[in-house]
Scaffold this motif. Sequence first.
Motif, PDB file in Angstrom:
ATOM      1  N   ASP A 205      28.959 -54.266  22.555  1.00  0.00           N
ATOM      2  CA  ASP A 205      28.338 -54.613  21.274  1.00  0.00           C
ATOM      3  C   ASP A 205      29.030 -53.880  20.135  1.00  0.00           C
ATOM      4  OD1 ASP A 205      26.577 -56.266  22.503  1.00  0.00           O
ATOM      5  OD2 ASP A 205      24.848 -54.913  22.386  1.00  0.00           O
ATOM      6  N   ALA A 206      29.303 -54.588  19.045  1.00  0.00           N
ATOM      7  CA  ALA A 206      29.942 -53.958  17.884  1.00  0.00           C
ATOM      8  C   ALA A 206      28.982 -52.997  17.196  1.00  0.00           C
ATOM      9  CB  ALA A 206      30.394 -55.046  16.905  1.00  0.00           C
ATOM     10  N   LEU A 207      29.550 -52.010  16.495  1.00  0.00           N
ATOM     11  CA  LEU A 207      28.717 -51.024  15.820  1.00  0.00           C
ATOM     12  C   LEU A 207      27.840 -51.664  14.746  1.00  0.00           C
ATOM     13  CD1 LEU A 207      31.184 -47.993  15.426  1.00  0.00           C
ATOM     14  CD2 LEU A 207      29.211 -48.179  16.968  1.00  0.00           C
ATOM     15  N   ASN A 208      28.347 -52.715  14.107  1.00  0.00           N
ATOM     16  CA  ASN A 208      27.543 -53.326  13.041  1.00  0.00           C
ATOM     17  C   ASN A 208      26.362 -54.110  13.584  1.00  0.00           C
ATOM     18  OD1 ASN A 208      28.895 -55.494  14.129  1.00  0.00           O
ATOM     19  ND2 ASN A 208      29.776 -56.230  12.200  1.00  0.00           N
ATOM     20  N   ARG A 209      26.264 -54.250  14.913  1.00  0.00           N
ATOM     21  CA  ARG A 209      25.106 -54.915  15.520  1.00  0.00           C
ATOM     22  C   ARG A 209      23.986 -53.931  15.857  1.00  0.00           C
ATOM     23  NH1 ARG A 209      26.203 -60.201  18.006  1.00  0.00           N
ATOM     24  NH2 ARG A 209      24.242 -59.834  19.094  1.00  0.00           N
ATOM     25  N   ILE A 210      24.298 -52.652  15.836  1.00  0.00           N
ATOM     26  CA  ILE A 210      23.293 -51.648  16.247  1.00  0.00           C
ATOM     27  C   ILE A 210      22.189 -51.561  15.210  1.00  0.00           C
ATOM     28  CG2 ILE A 210      22.897 -49.210  16.721  1.00  0.00           C
ATOM     29  CD1 ILE A 210      25.719 -49.064  17.837  1.00  0.00           C
ATOM     30  N   ASP A 211      20.951 -51.616  15.686  1.00  0.00           N
ATOM     31  CA  ASP A 211      19.786 -51.479  14.811  1.00  0.00           C
ATOM     32  C   ASP A 211      19.360 -50.008  14.823  1.00  0.00           C
ATOM     33  OD1 ASP A 211      17.623 -52.872  13.216  1.00  0.00           O
ATOM     34  OD2 ASP A 211      16.411 -51.851  14.723  1.00  0.00           O
ATOM     35  N   TRP A 212      19.743 -49.303  13.766  1.00  0.00           N
ATOM     36  CA  TRP A 212      19.543 -47.849  13.751  1.00  0.00           C
ATOM     37  C   TRP A 212      18.069 -47.483  13.634  1.00  0.00           C
ATOM     38  CZ3 TRP A 212      23.502 -45.419  15.540  1.00  0.00           C
ATOM     39  CH2 TRP A 212      24.792 -45.919  15.328  1.00  0.00           C
ATOM     40  N   LYS A 213      17.271 -48.294  12.995  1.00  0.00           N
ATOM     41  CA  LYS A 213      15.843 -47.978  12.895  1.00  0.00           C
ATOM     42  C   LYS A 213      15.181 -48.002  14.272  1.00  0.00           C
ATOM     43  CE  LYS A 213      15.196 -49.683   8.173  1.00  0.00           C
ATOM     44  NZ  LYS A 213      14.463 -50.641   7.308  1.00  0.00           N
ATOM     45  N   SER A 214      15.443 -49.063  15.047  1.00  0.00           N
ATOM     46  CA  SER A 214      14.871 -49.138  16.399  1.00  0.00           C
ATOM     47  C   SER A 214      15.434 -48.044  17.288  1.00  0.00           C
ATOM     48  CB  SER A 214      15.165 -50.511  17.013  1.00  0.00           C
ATOM     49  OG  SER A 214      14.601 -51.536  16.248  1.00  0.00           O
ATOM     50  N   THR A 215      16.717 -47.711  17.102  1.00  0.00           N
ATOM     51  CA  THR A 215      17.330 -46.647  17.901  1.00  0.00           C
ATOM     52  C   THR A 215      16.661 -45.306  17.614  1.00  0.00           C
ATOM     53  OG1 THR A 215      19.450 -47.831  17.966  1.00  0.00           O
ATOM     54  CG2 THR A 215      19.488 -45.449  18.384  1.00  0.00           C
TER      55      THR A 215
END
Length: 435
Positions: A205-215
């Motif tokens: 998965d690309a970094l721009n796909r990461i959902d930082w709030k959920s993480t």
Amino acid sequence: MRWLLGAITLLAIGITFQLGLLVYAMYVLLGVMLVSRLLAHDWIENVEVTRECSRVSAEIGDKVAVIVHFRNRGRLPIPWLLVEDSVPSAALLQKPPRIALSGRRTAIFQLGSRGTHALRYQVTFKGRGYFQLGPTLFESGDLFGLHRRFRVATHPNYVLVFPRIVPIPGYDLASRRPVGEIRLTHRLFEDPSRIAGVREYRRGDALNRIDWKSTARTGVLHSKVFEPSCVAGVTVLLDFHESSYPPVGEPYRSDLAVTTALSLANAVYELGQQTGLVTNGRDAADRIRTEGMRNEFRTRSLAMKAVKLNEANDRLRPVIVETRRGESTLYRIRESLARLELTTGLTLAELVQESSSHFPRDATIAAVLAGISMETAVVLGSLRQQGWAVSAVLIMPDEISDRPAIGQLIANHIPVRTITSEADIANLSSEPWMR
């Protein structure tokens, strides 16, 4: 023929009763009739006619110059020639008229030996259409009026007048969603502006796909999931059945429908998207090719009828421009809409059944309707349920009779807009569609 029979009868009576003066008079009369007949035939056959038309295509408001040349190829002068260059009478008599004439298209004149004459007039086109100019009818005869001959000469010229294009500036160029969103059957690509949810992170998965709030909330890497949606153009579905266009609102209503359909197609083309057209209207050029023209007539009245376009308008084959990208596709749509005529052939429901295979799954179906029945609403709703994205544009709808059908469209989640004038076309995307 009656003159000839009368002269022969009197001649027979004169010979029987030995009336010398009567016999002499009948001989003279028969001689005059024979010479007159030969001269009338010679004069009419020696006339050569050619027509010049300055343009074969035009915009609304343009003028086209027409020059009809007459030349006497014989050695004998022609004492009189009555000529008329035919134009579509229906376009002249329509209110408001679709064409206006300046100059003379009818005249009577003499032609000397090897003489020439020119007939000049201009046609101003006030509406879109496919207009026939010509052929030329001319008549001549002897000085006594005993024999009159006529001919239909020159092939007609056809002028294609394009409908107007109204710019639609309200489209959001950034989102590239001009008409409606389509959920693709196959996941071709994802739209990062439309988040469908989140899932656990997967390798690759690309970094721009990461959902930082959920993480941050869960302490475990999560990735965004985007909807596989895009807009890939529009197929304009134009209802041009005669029953949808009452005579009271004609020709304004049908012309407004054509302008709306072309403006939608042009707006989508300018965005680089594919566009197409499906309609149950009749192509005037196709009708002319099918019917053709006869050149031999027994009377002048039959000739006049023959040079006019046939008004029969039943059509069982839809006009289709395949949904594709490119300027050539838009030009074909514009040509087809310019020549389109109302028909009593296929209804909209029959049209959809006949041409559904030409509706690409990745293009919105934009139905341009001049009146909507419950049957039409059900057909469009069925397309929506089968997975097509459908939008509807209603041309001057009747608020009372069309209200139940409009409610049926909204119940099927089909966005609806109404058009009552050309000014409304420019605002097609500036306001939300009814849902």
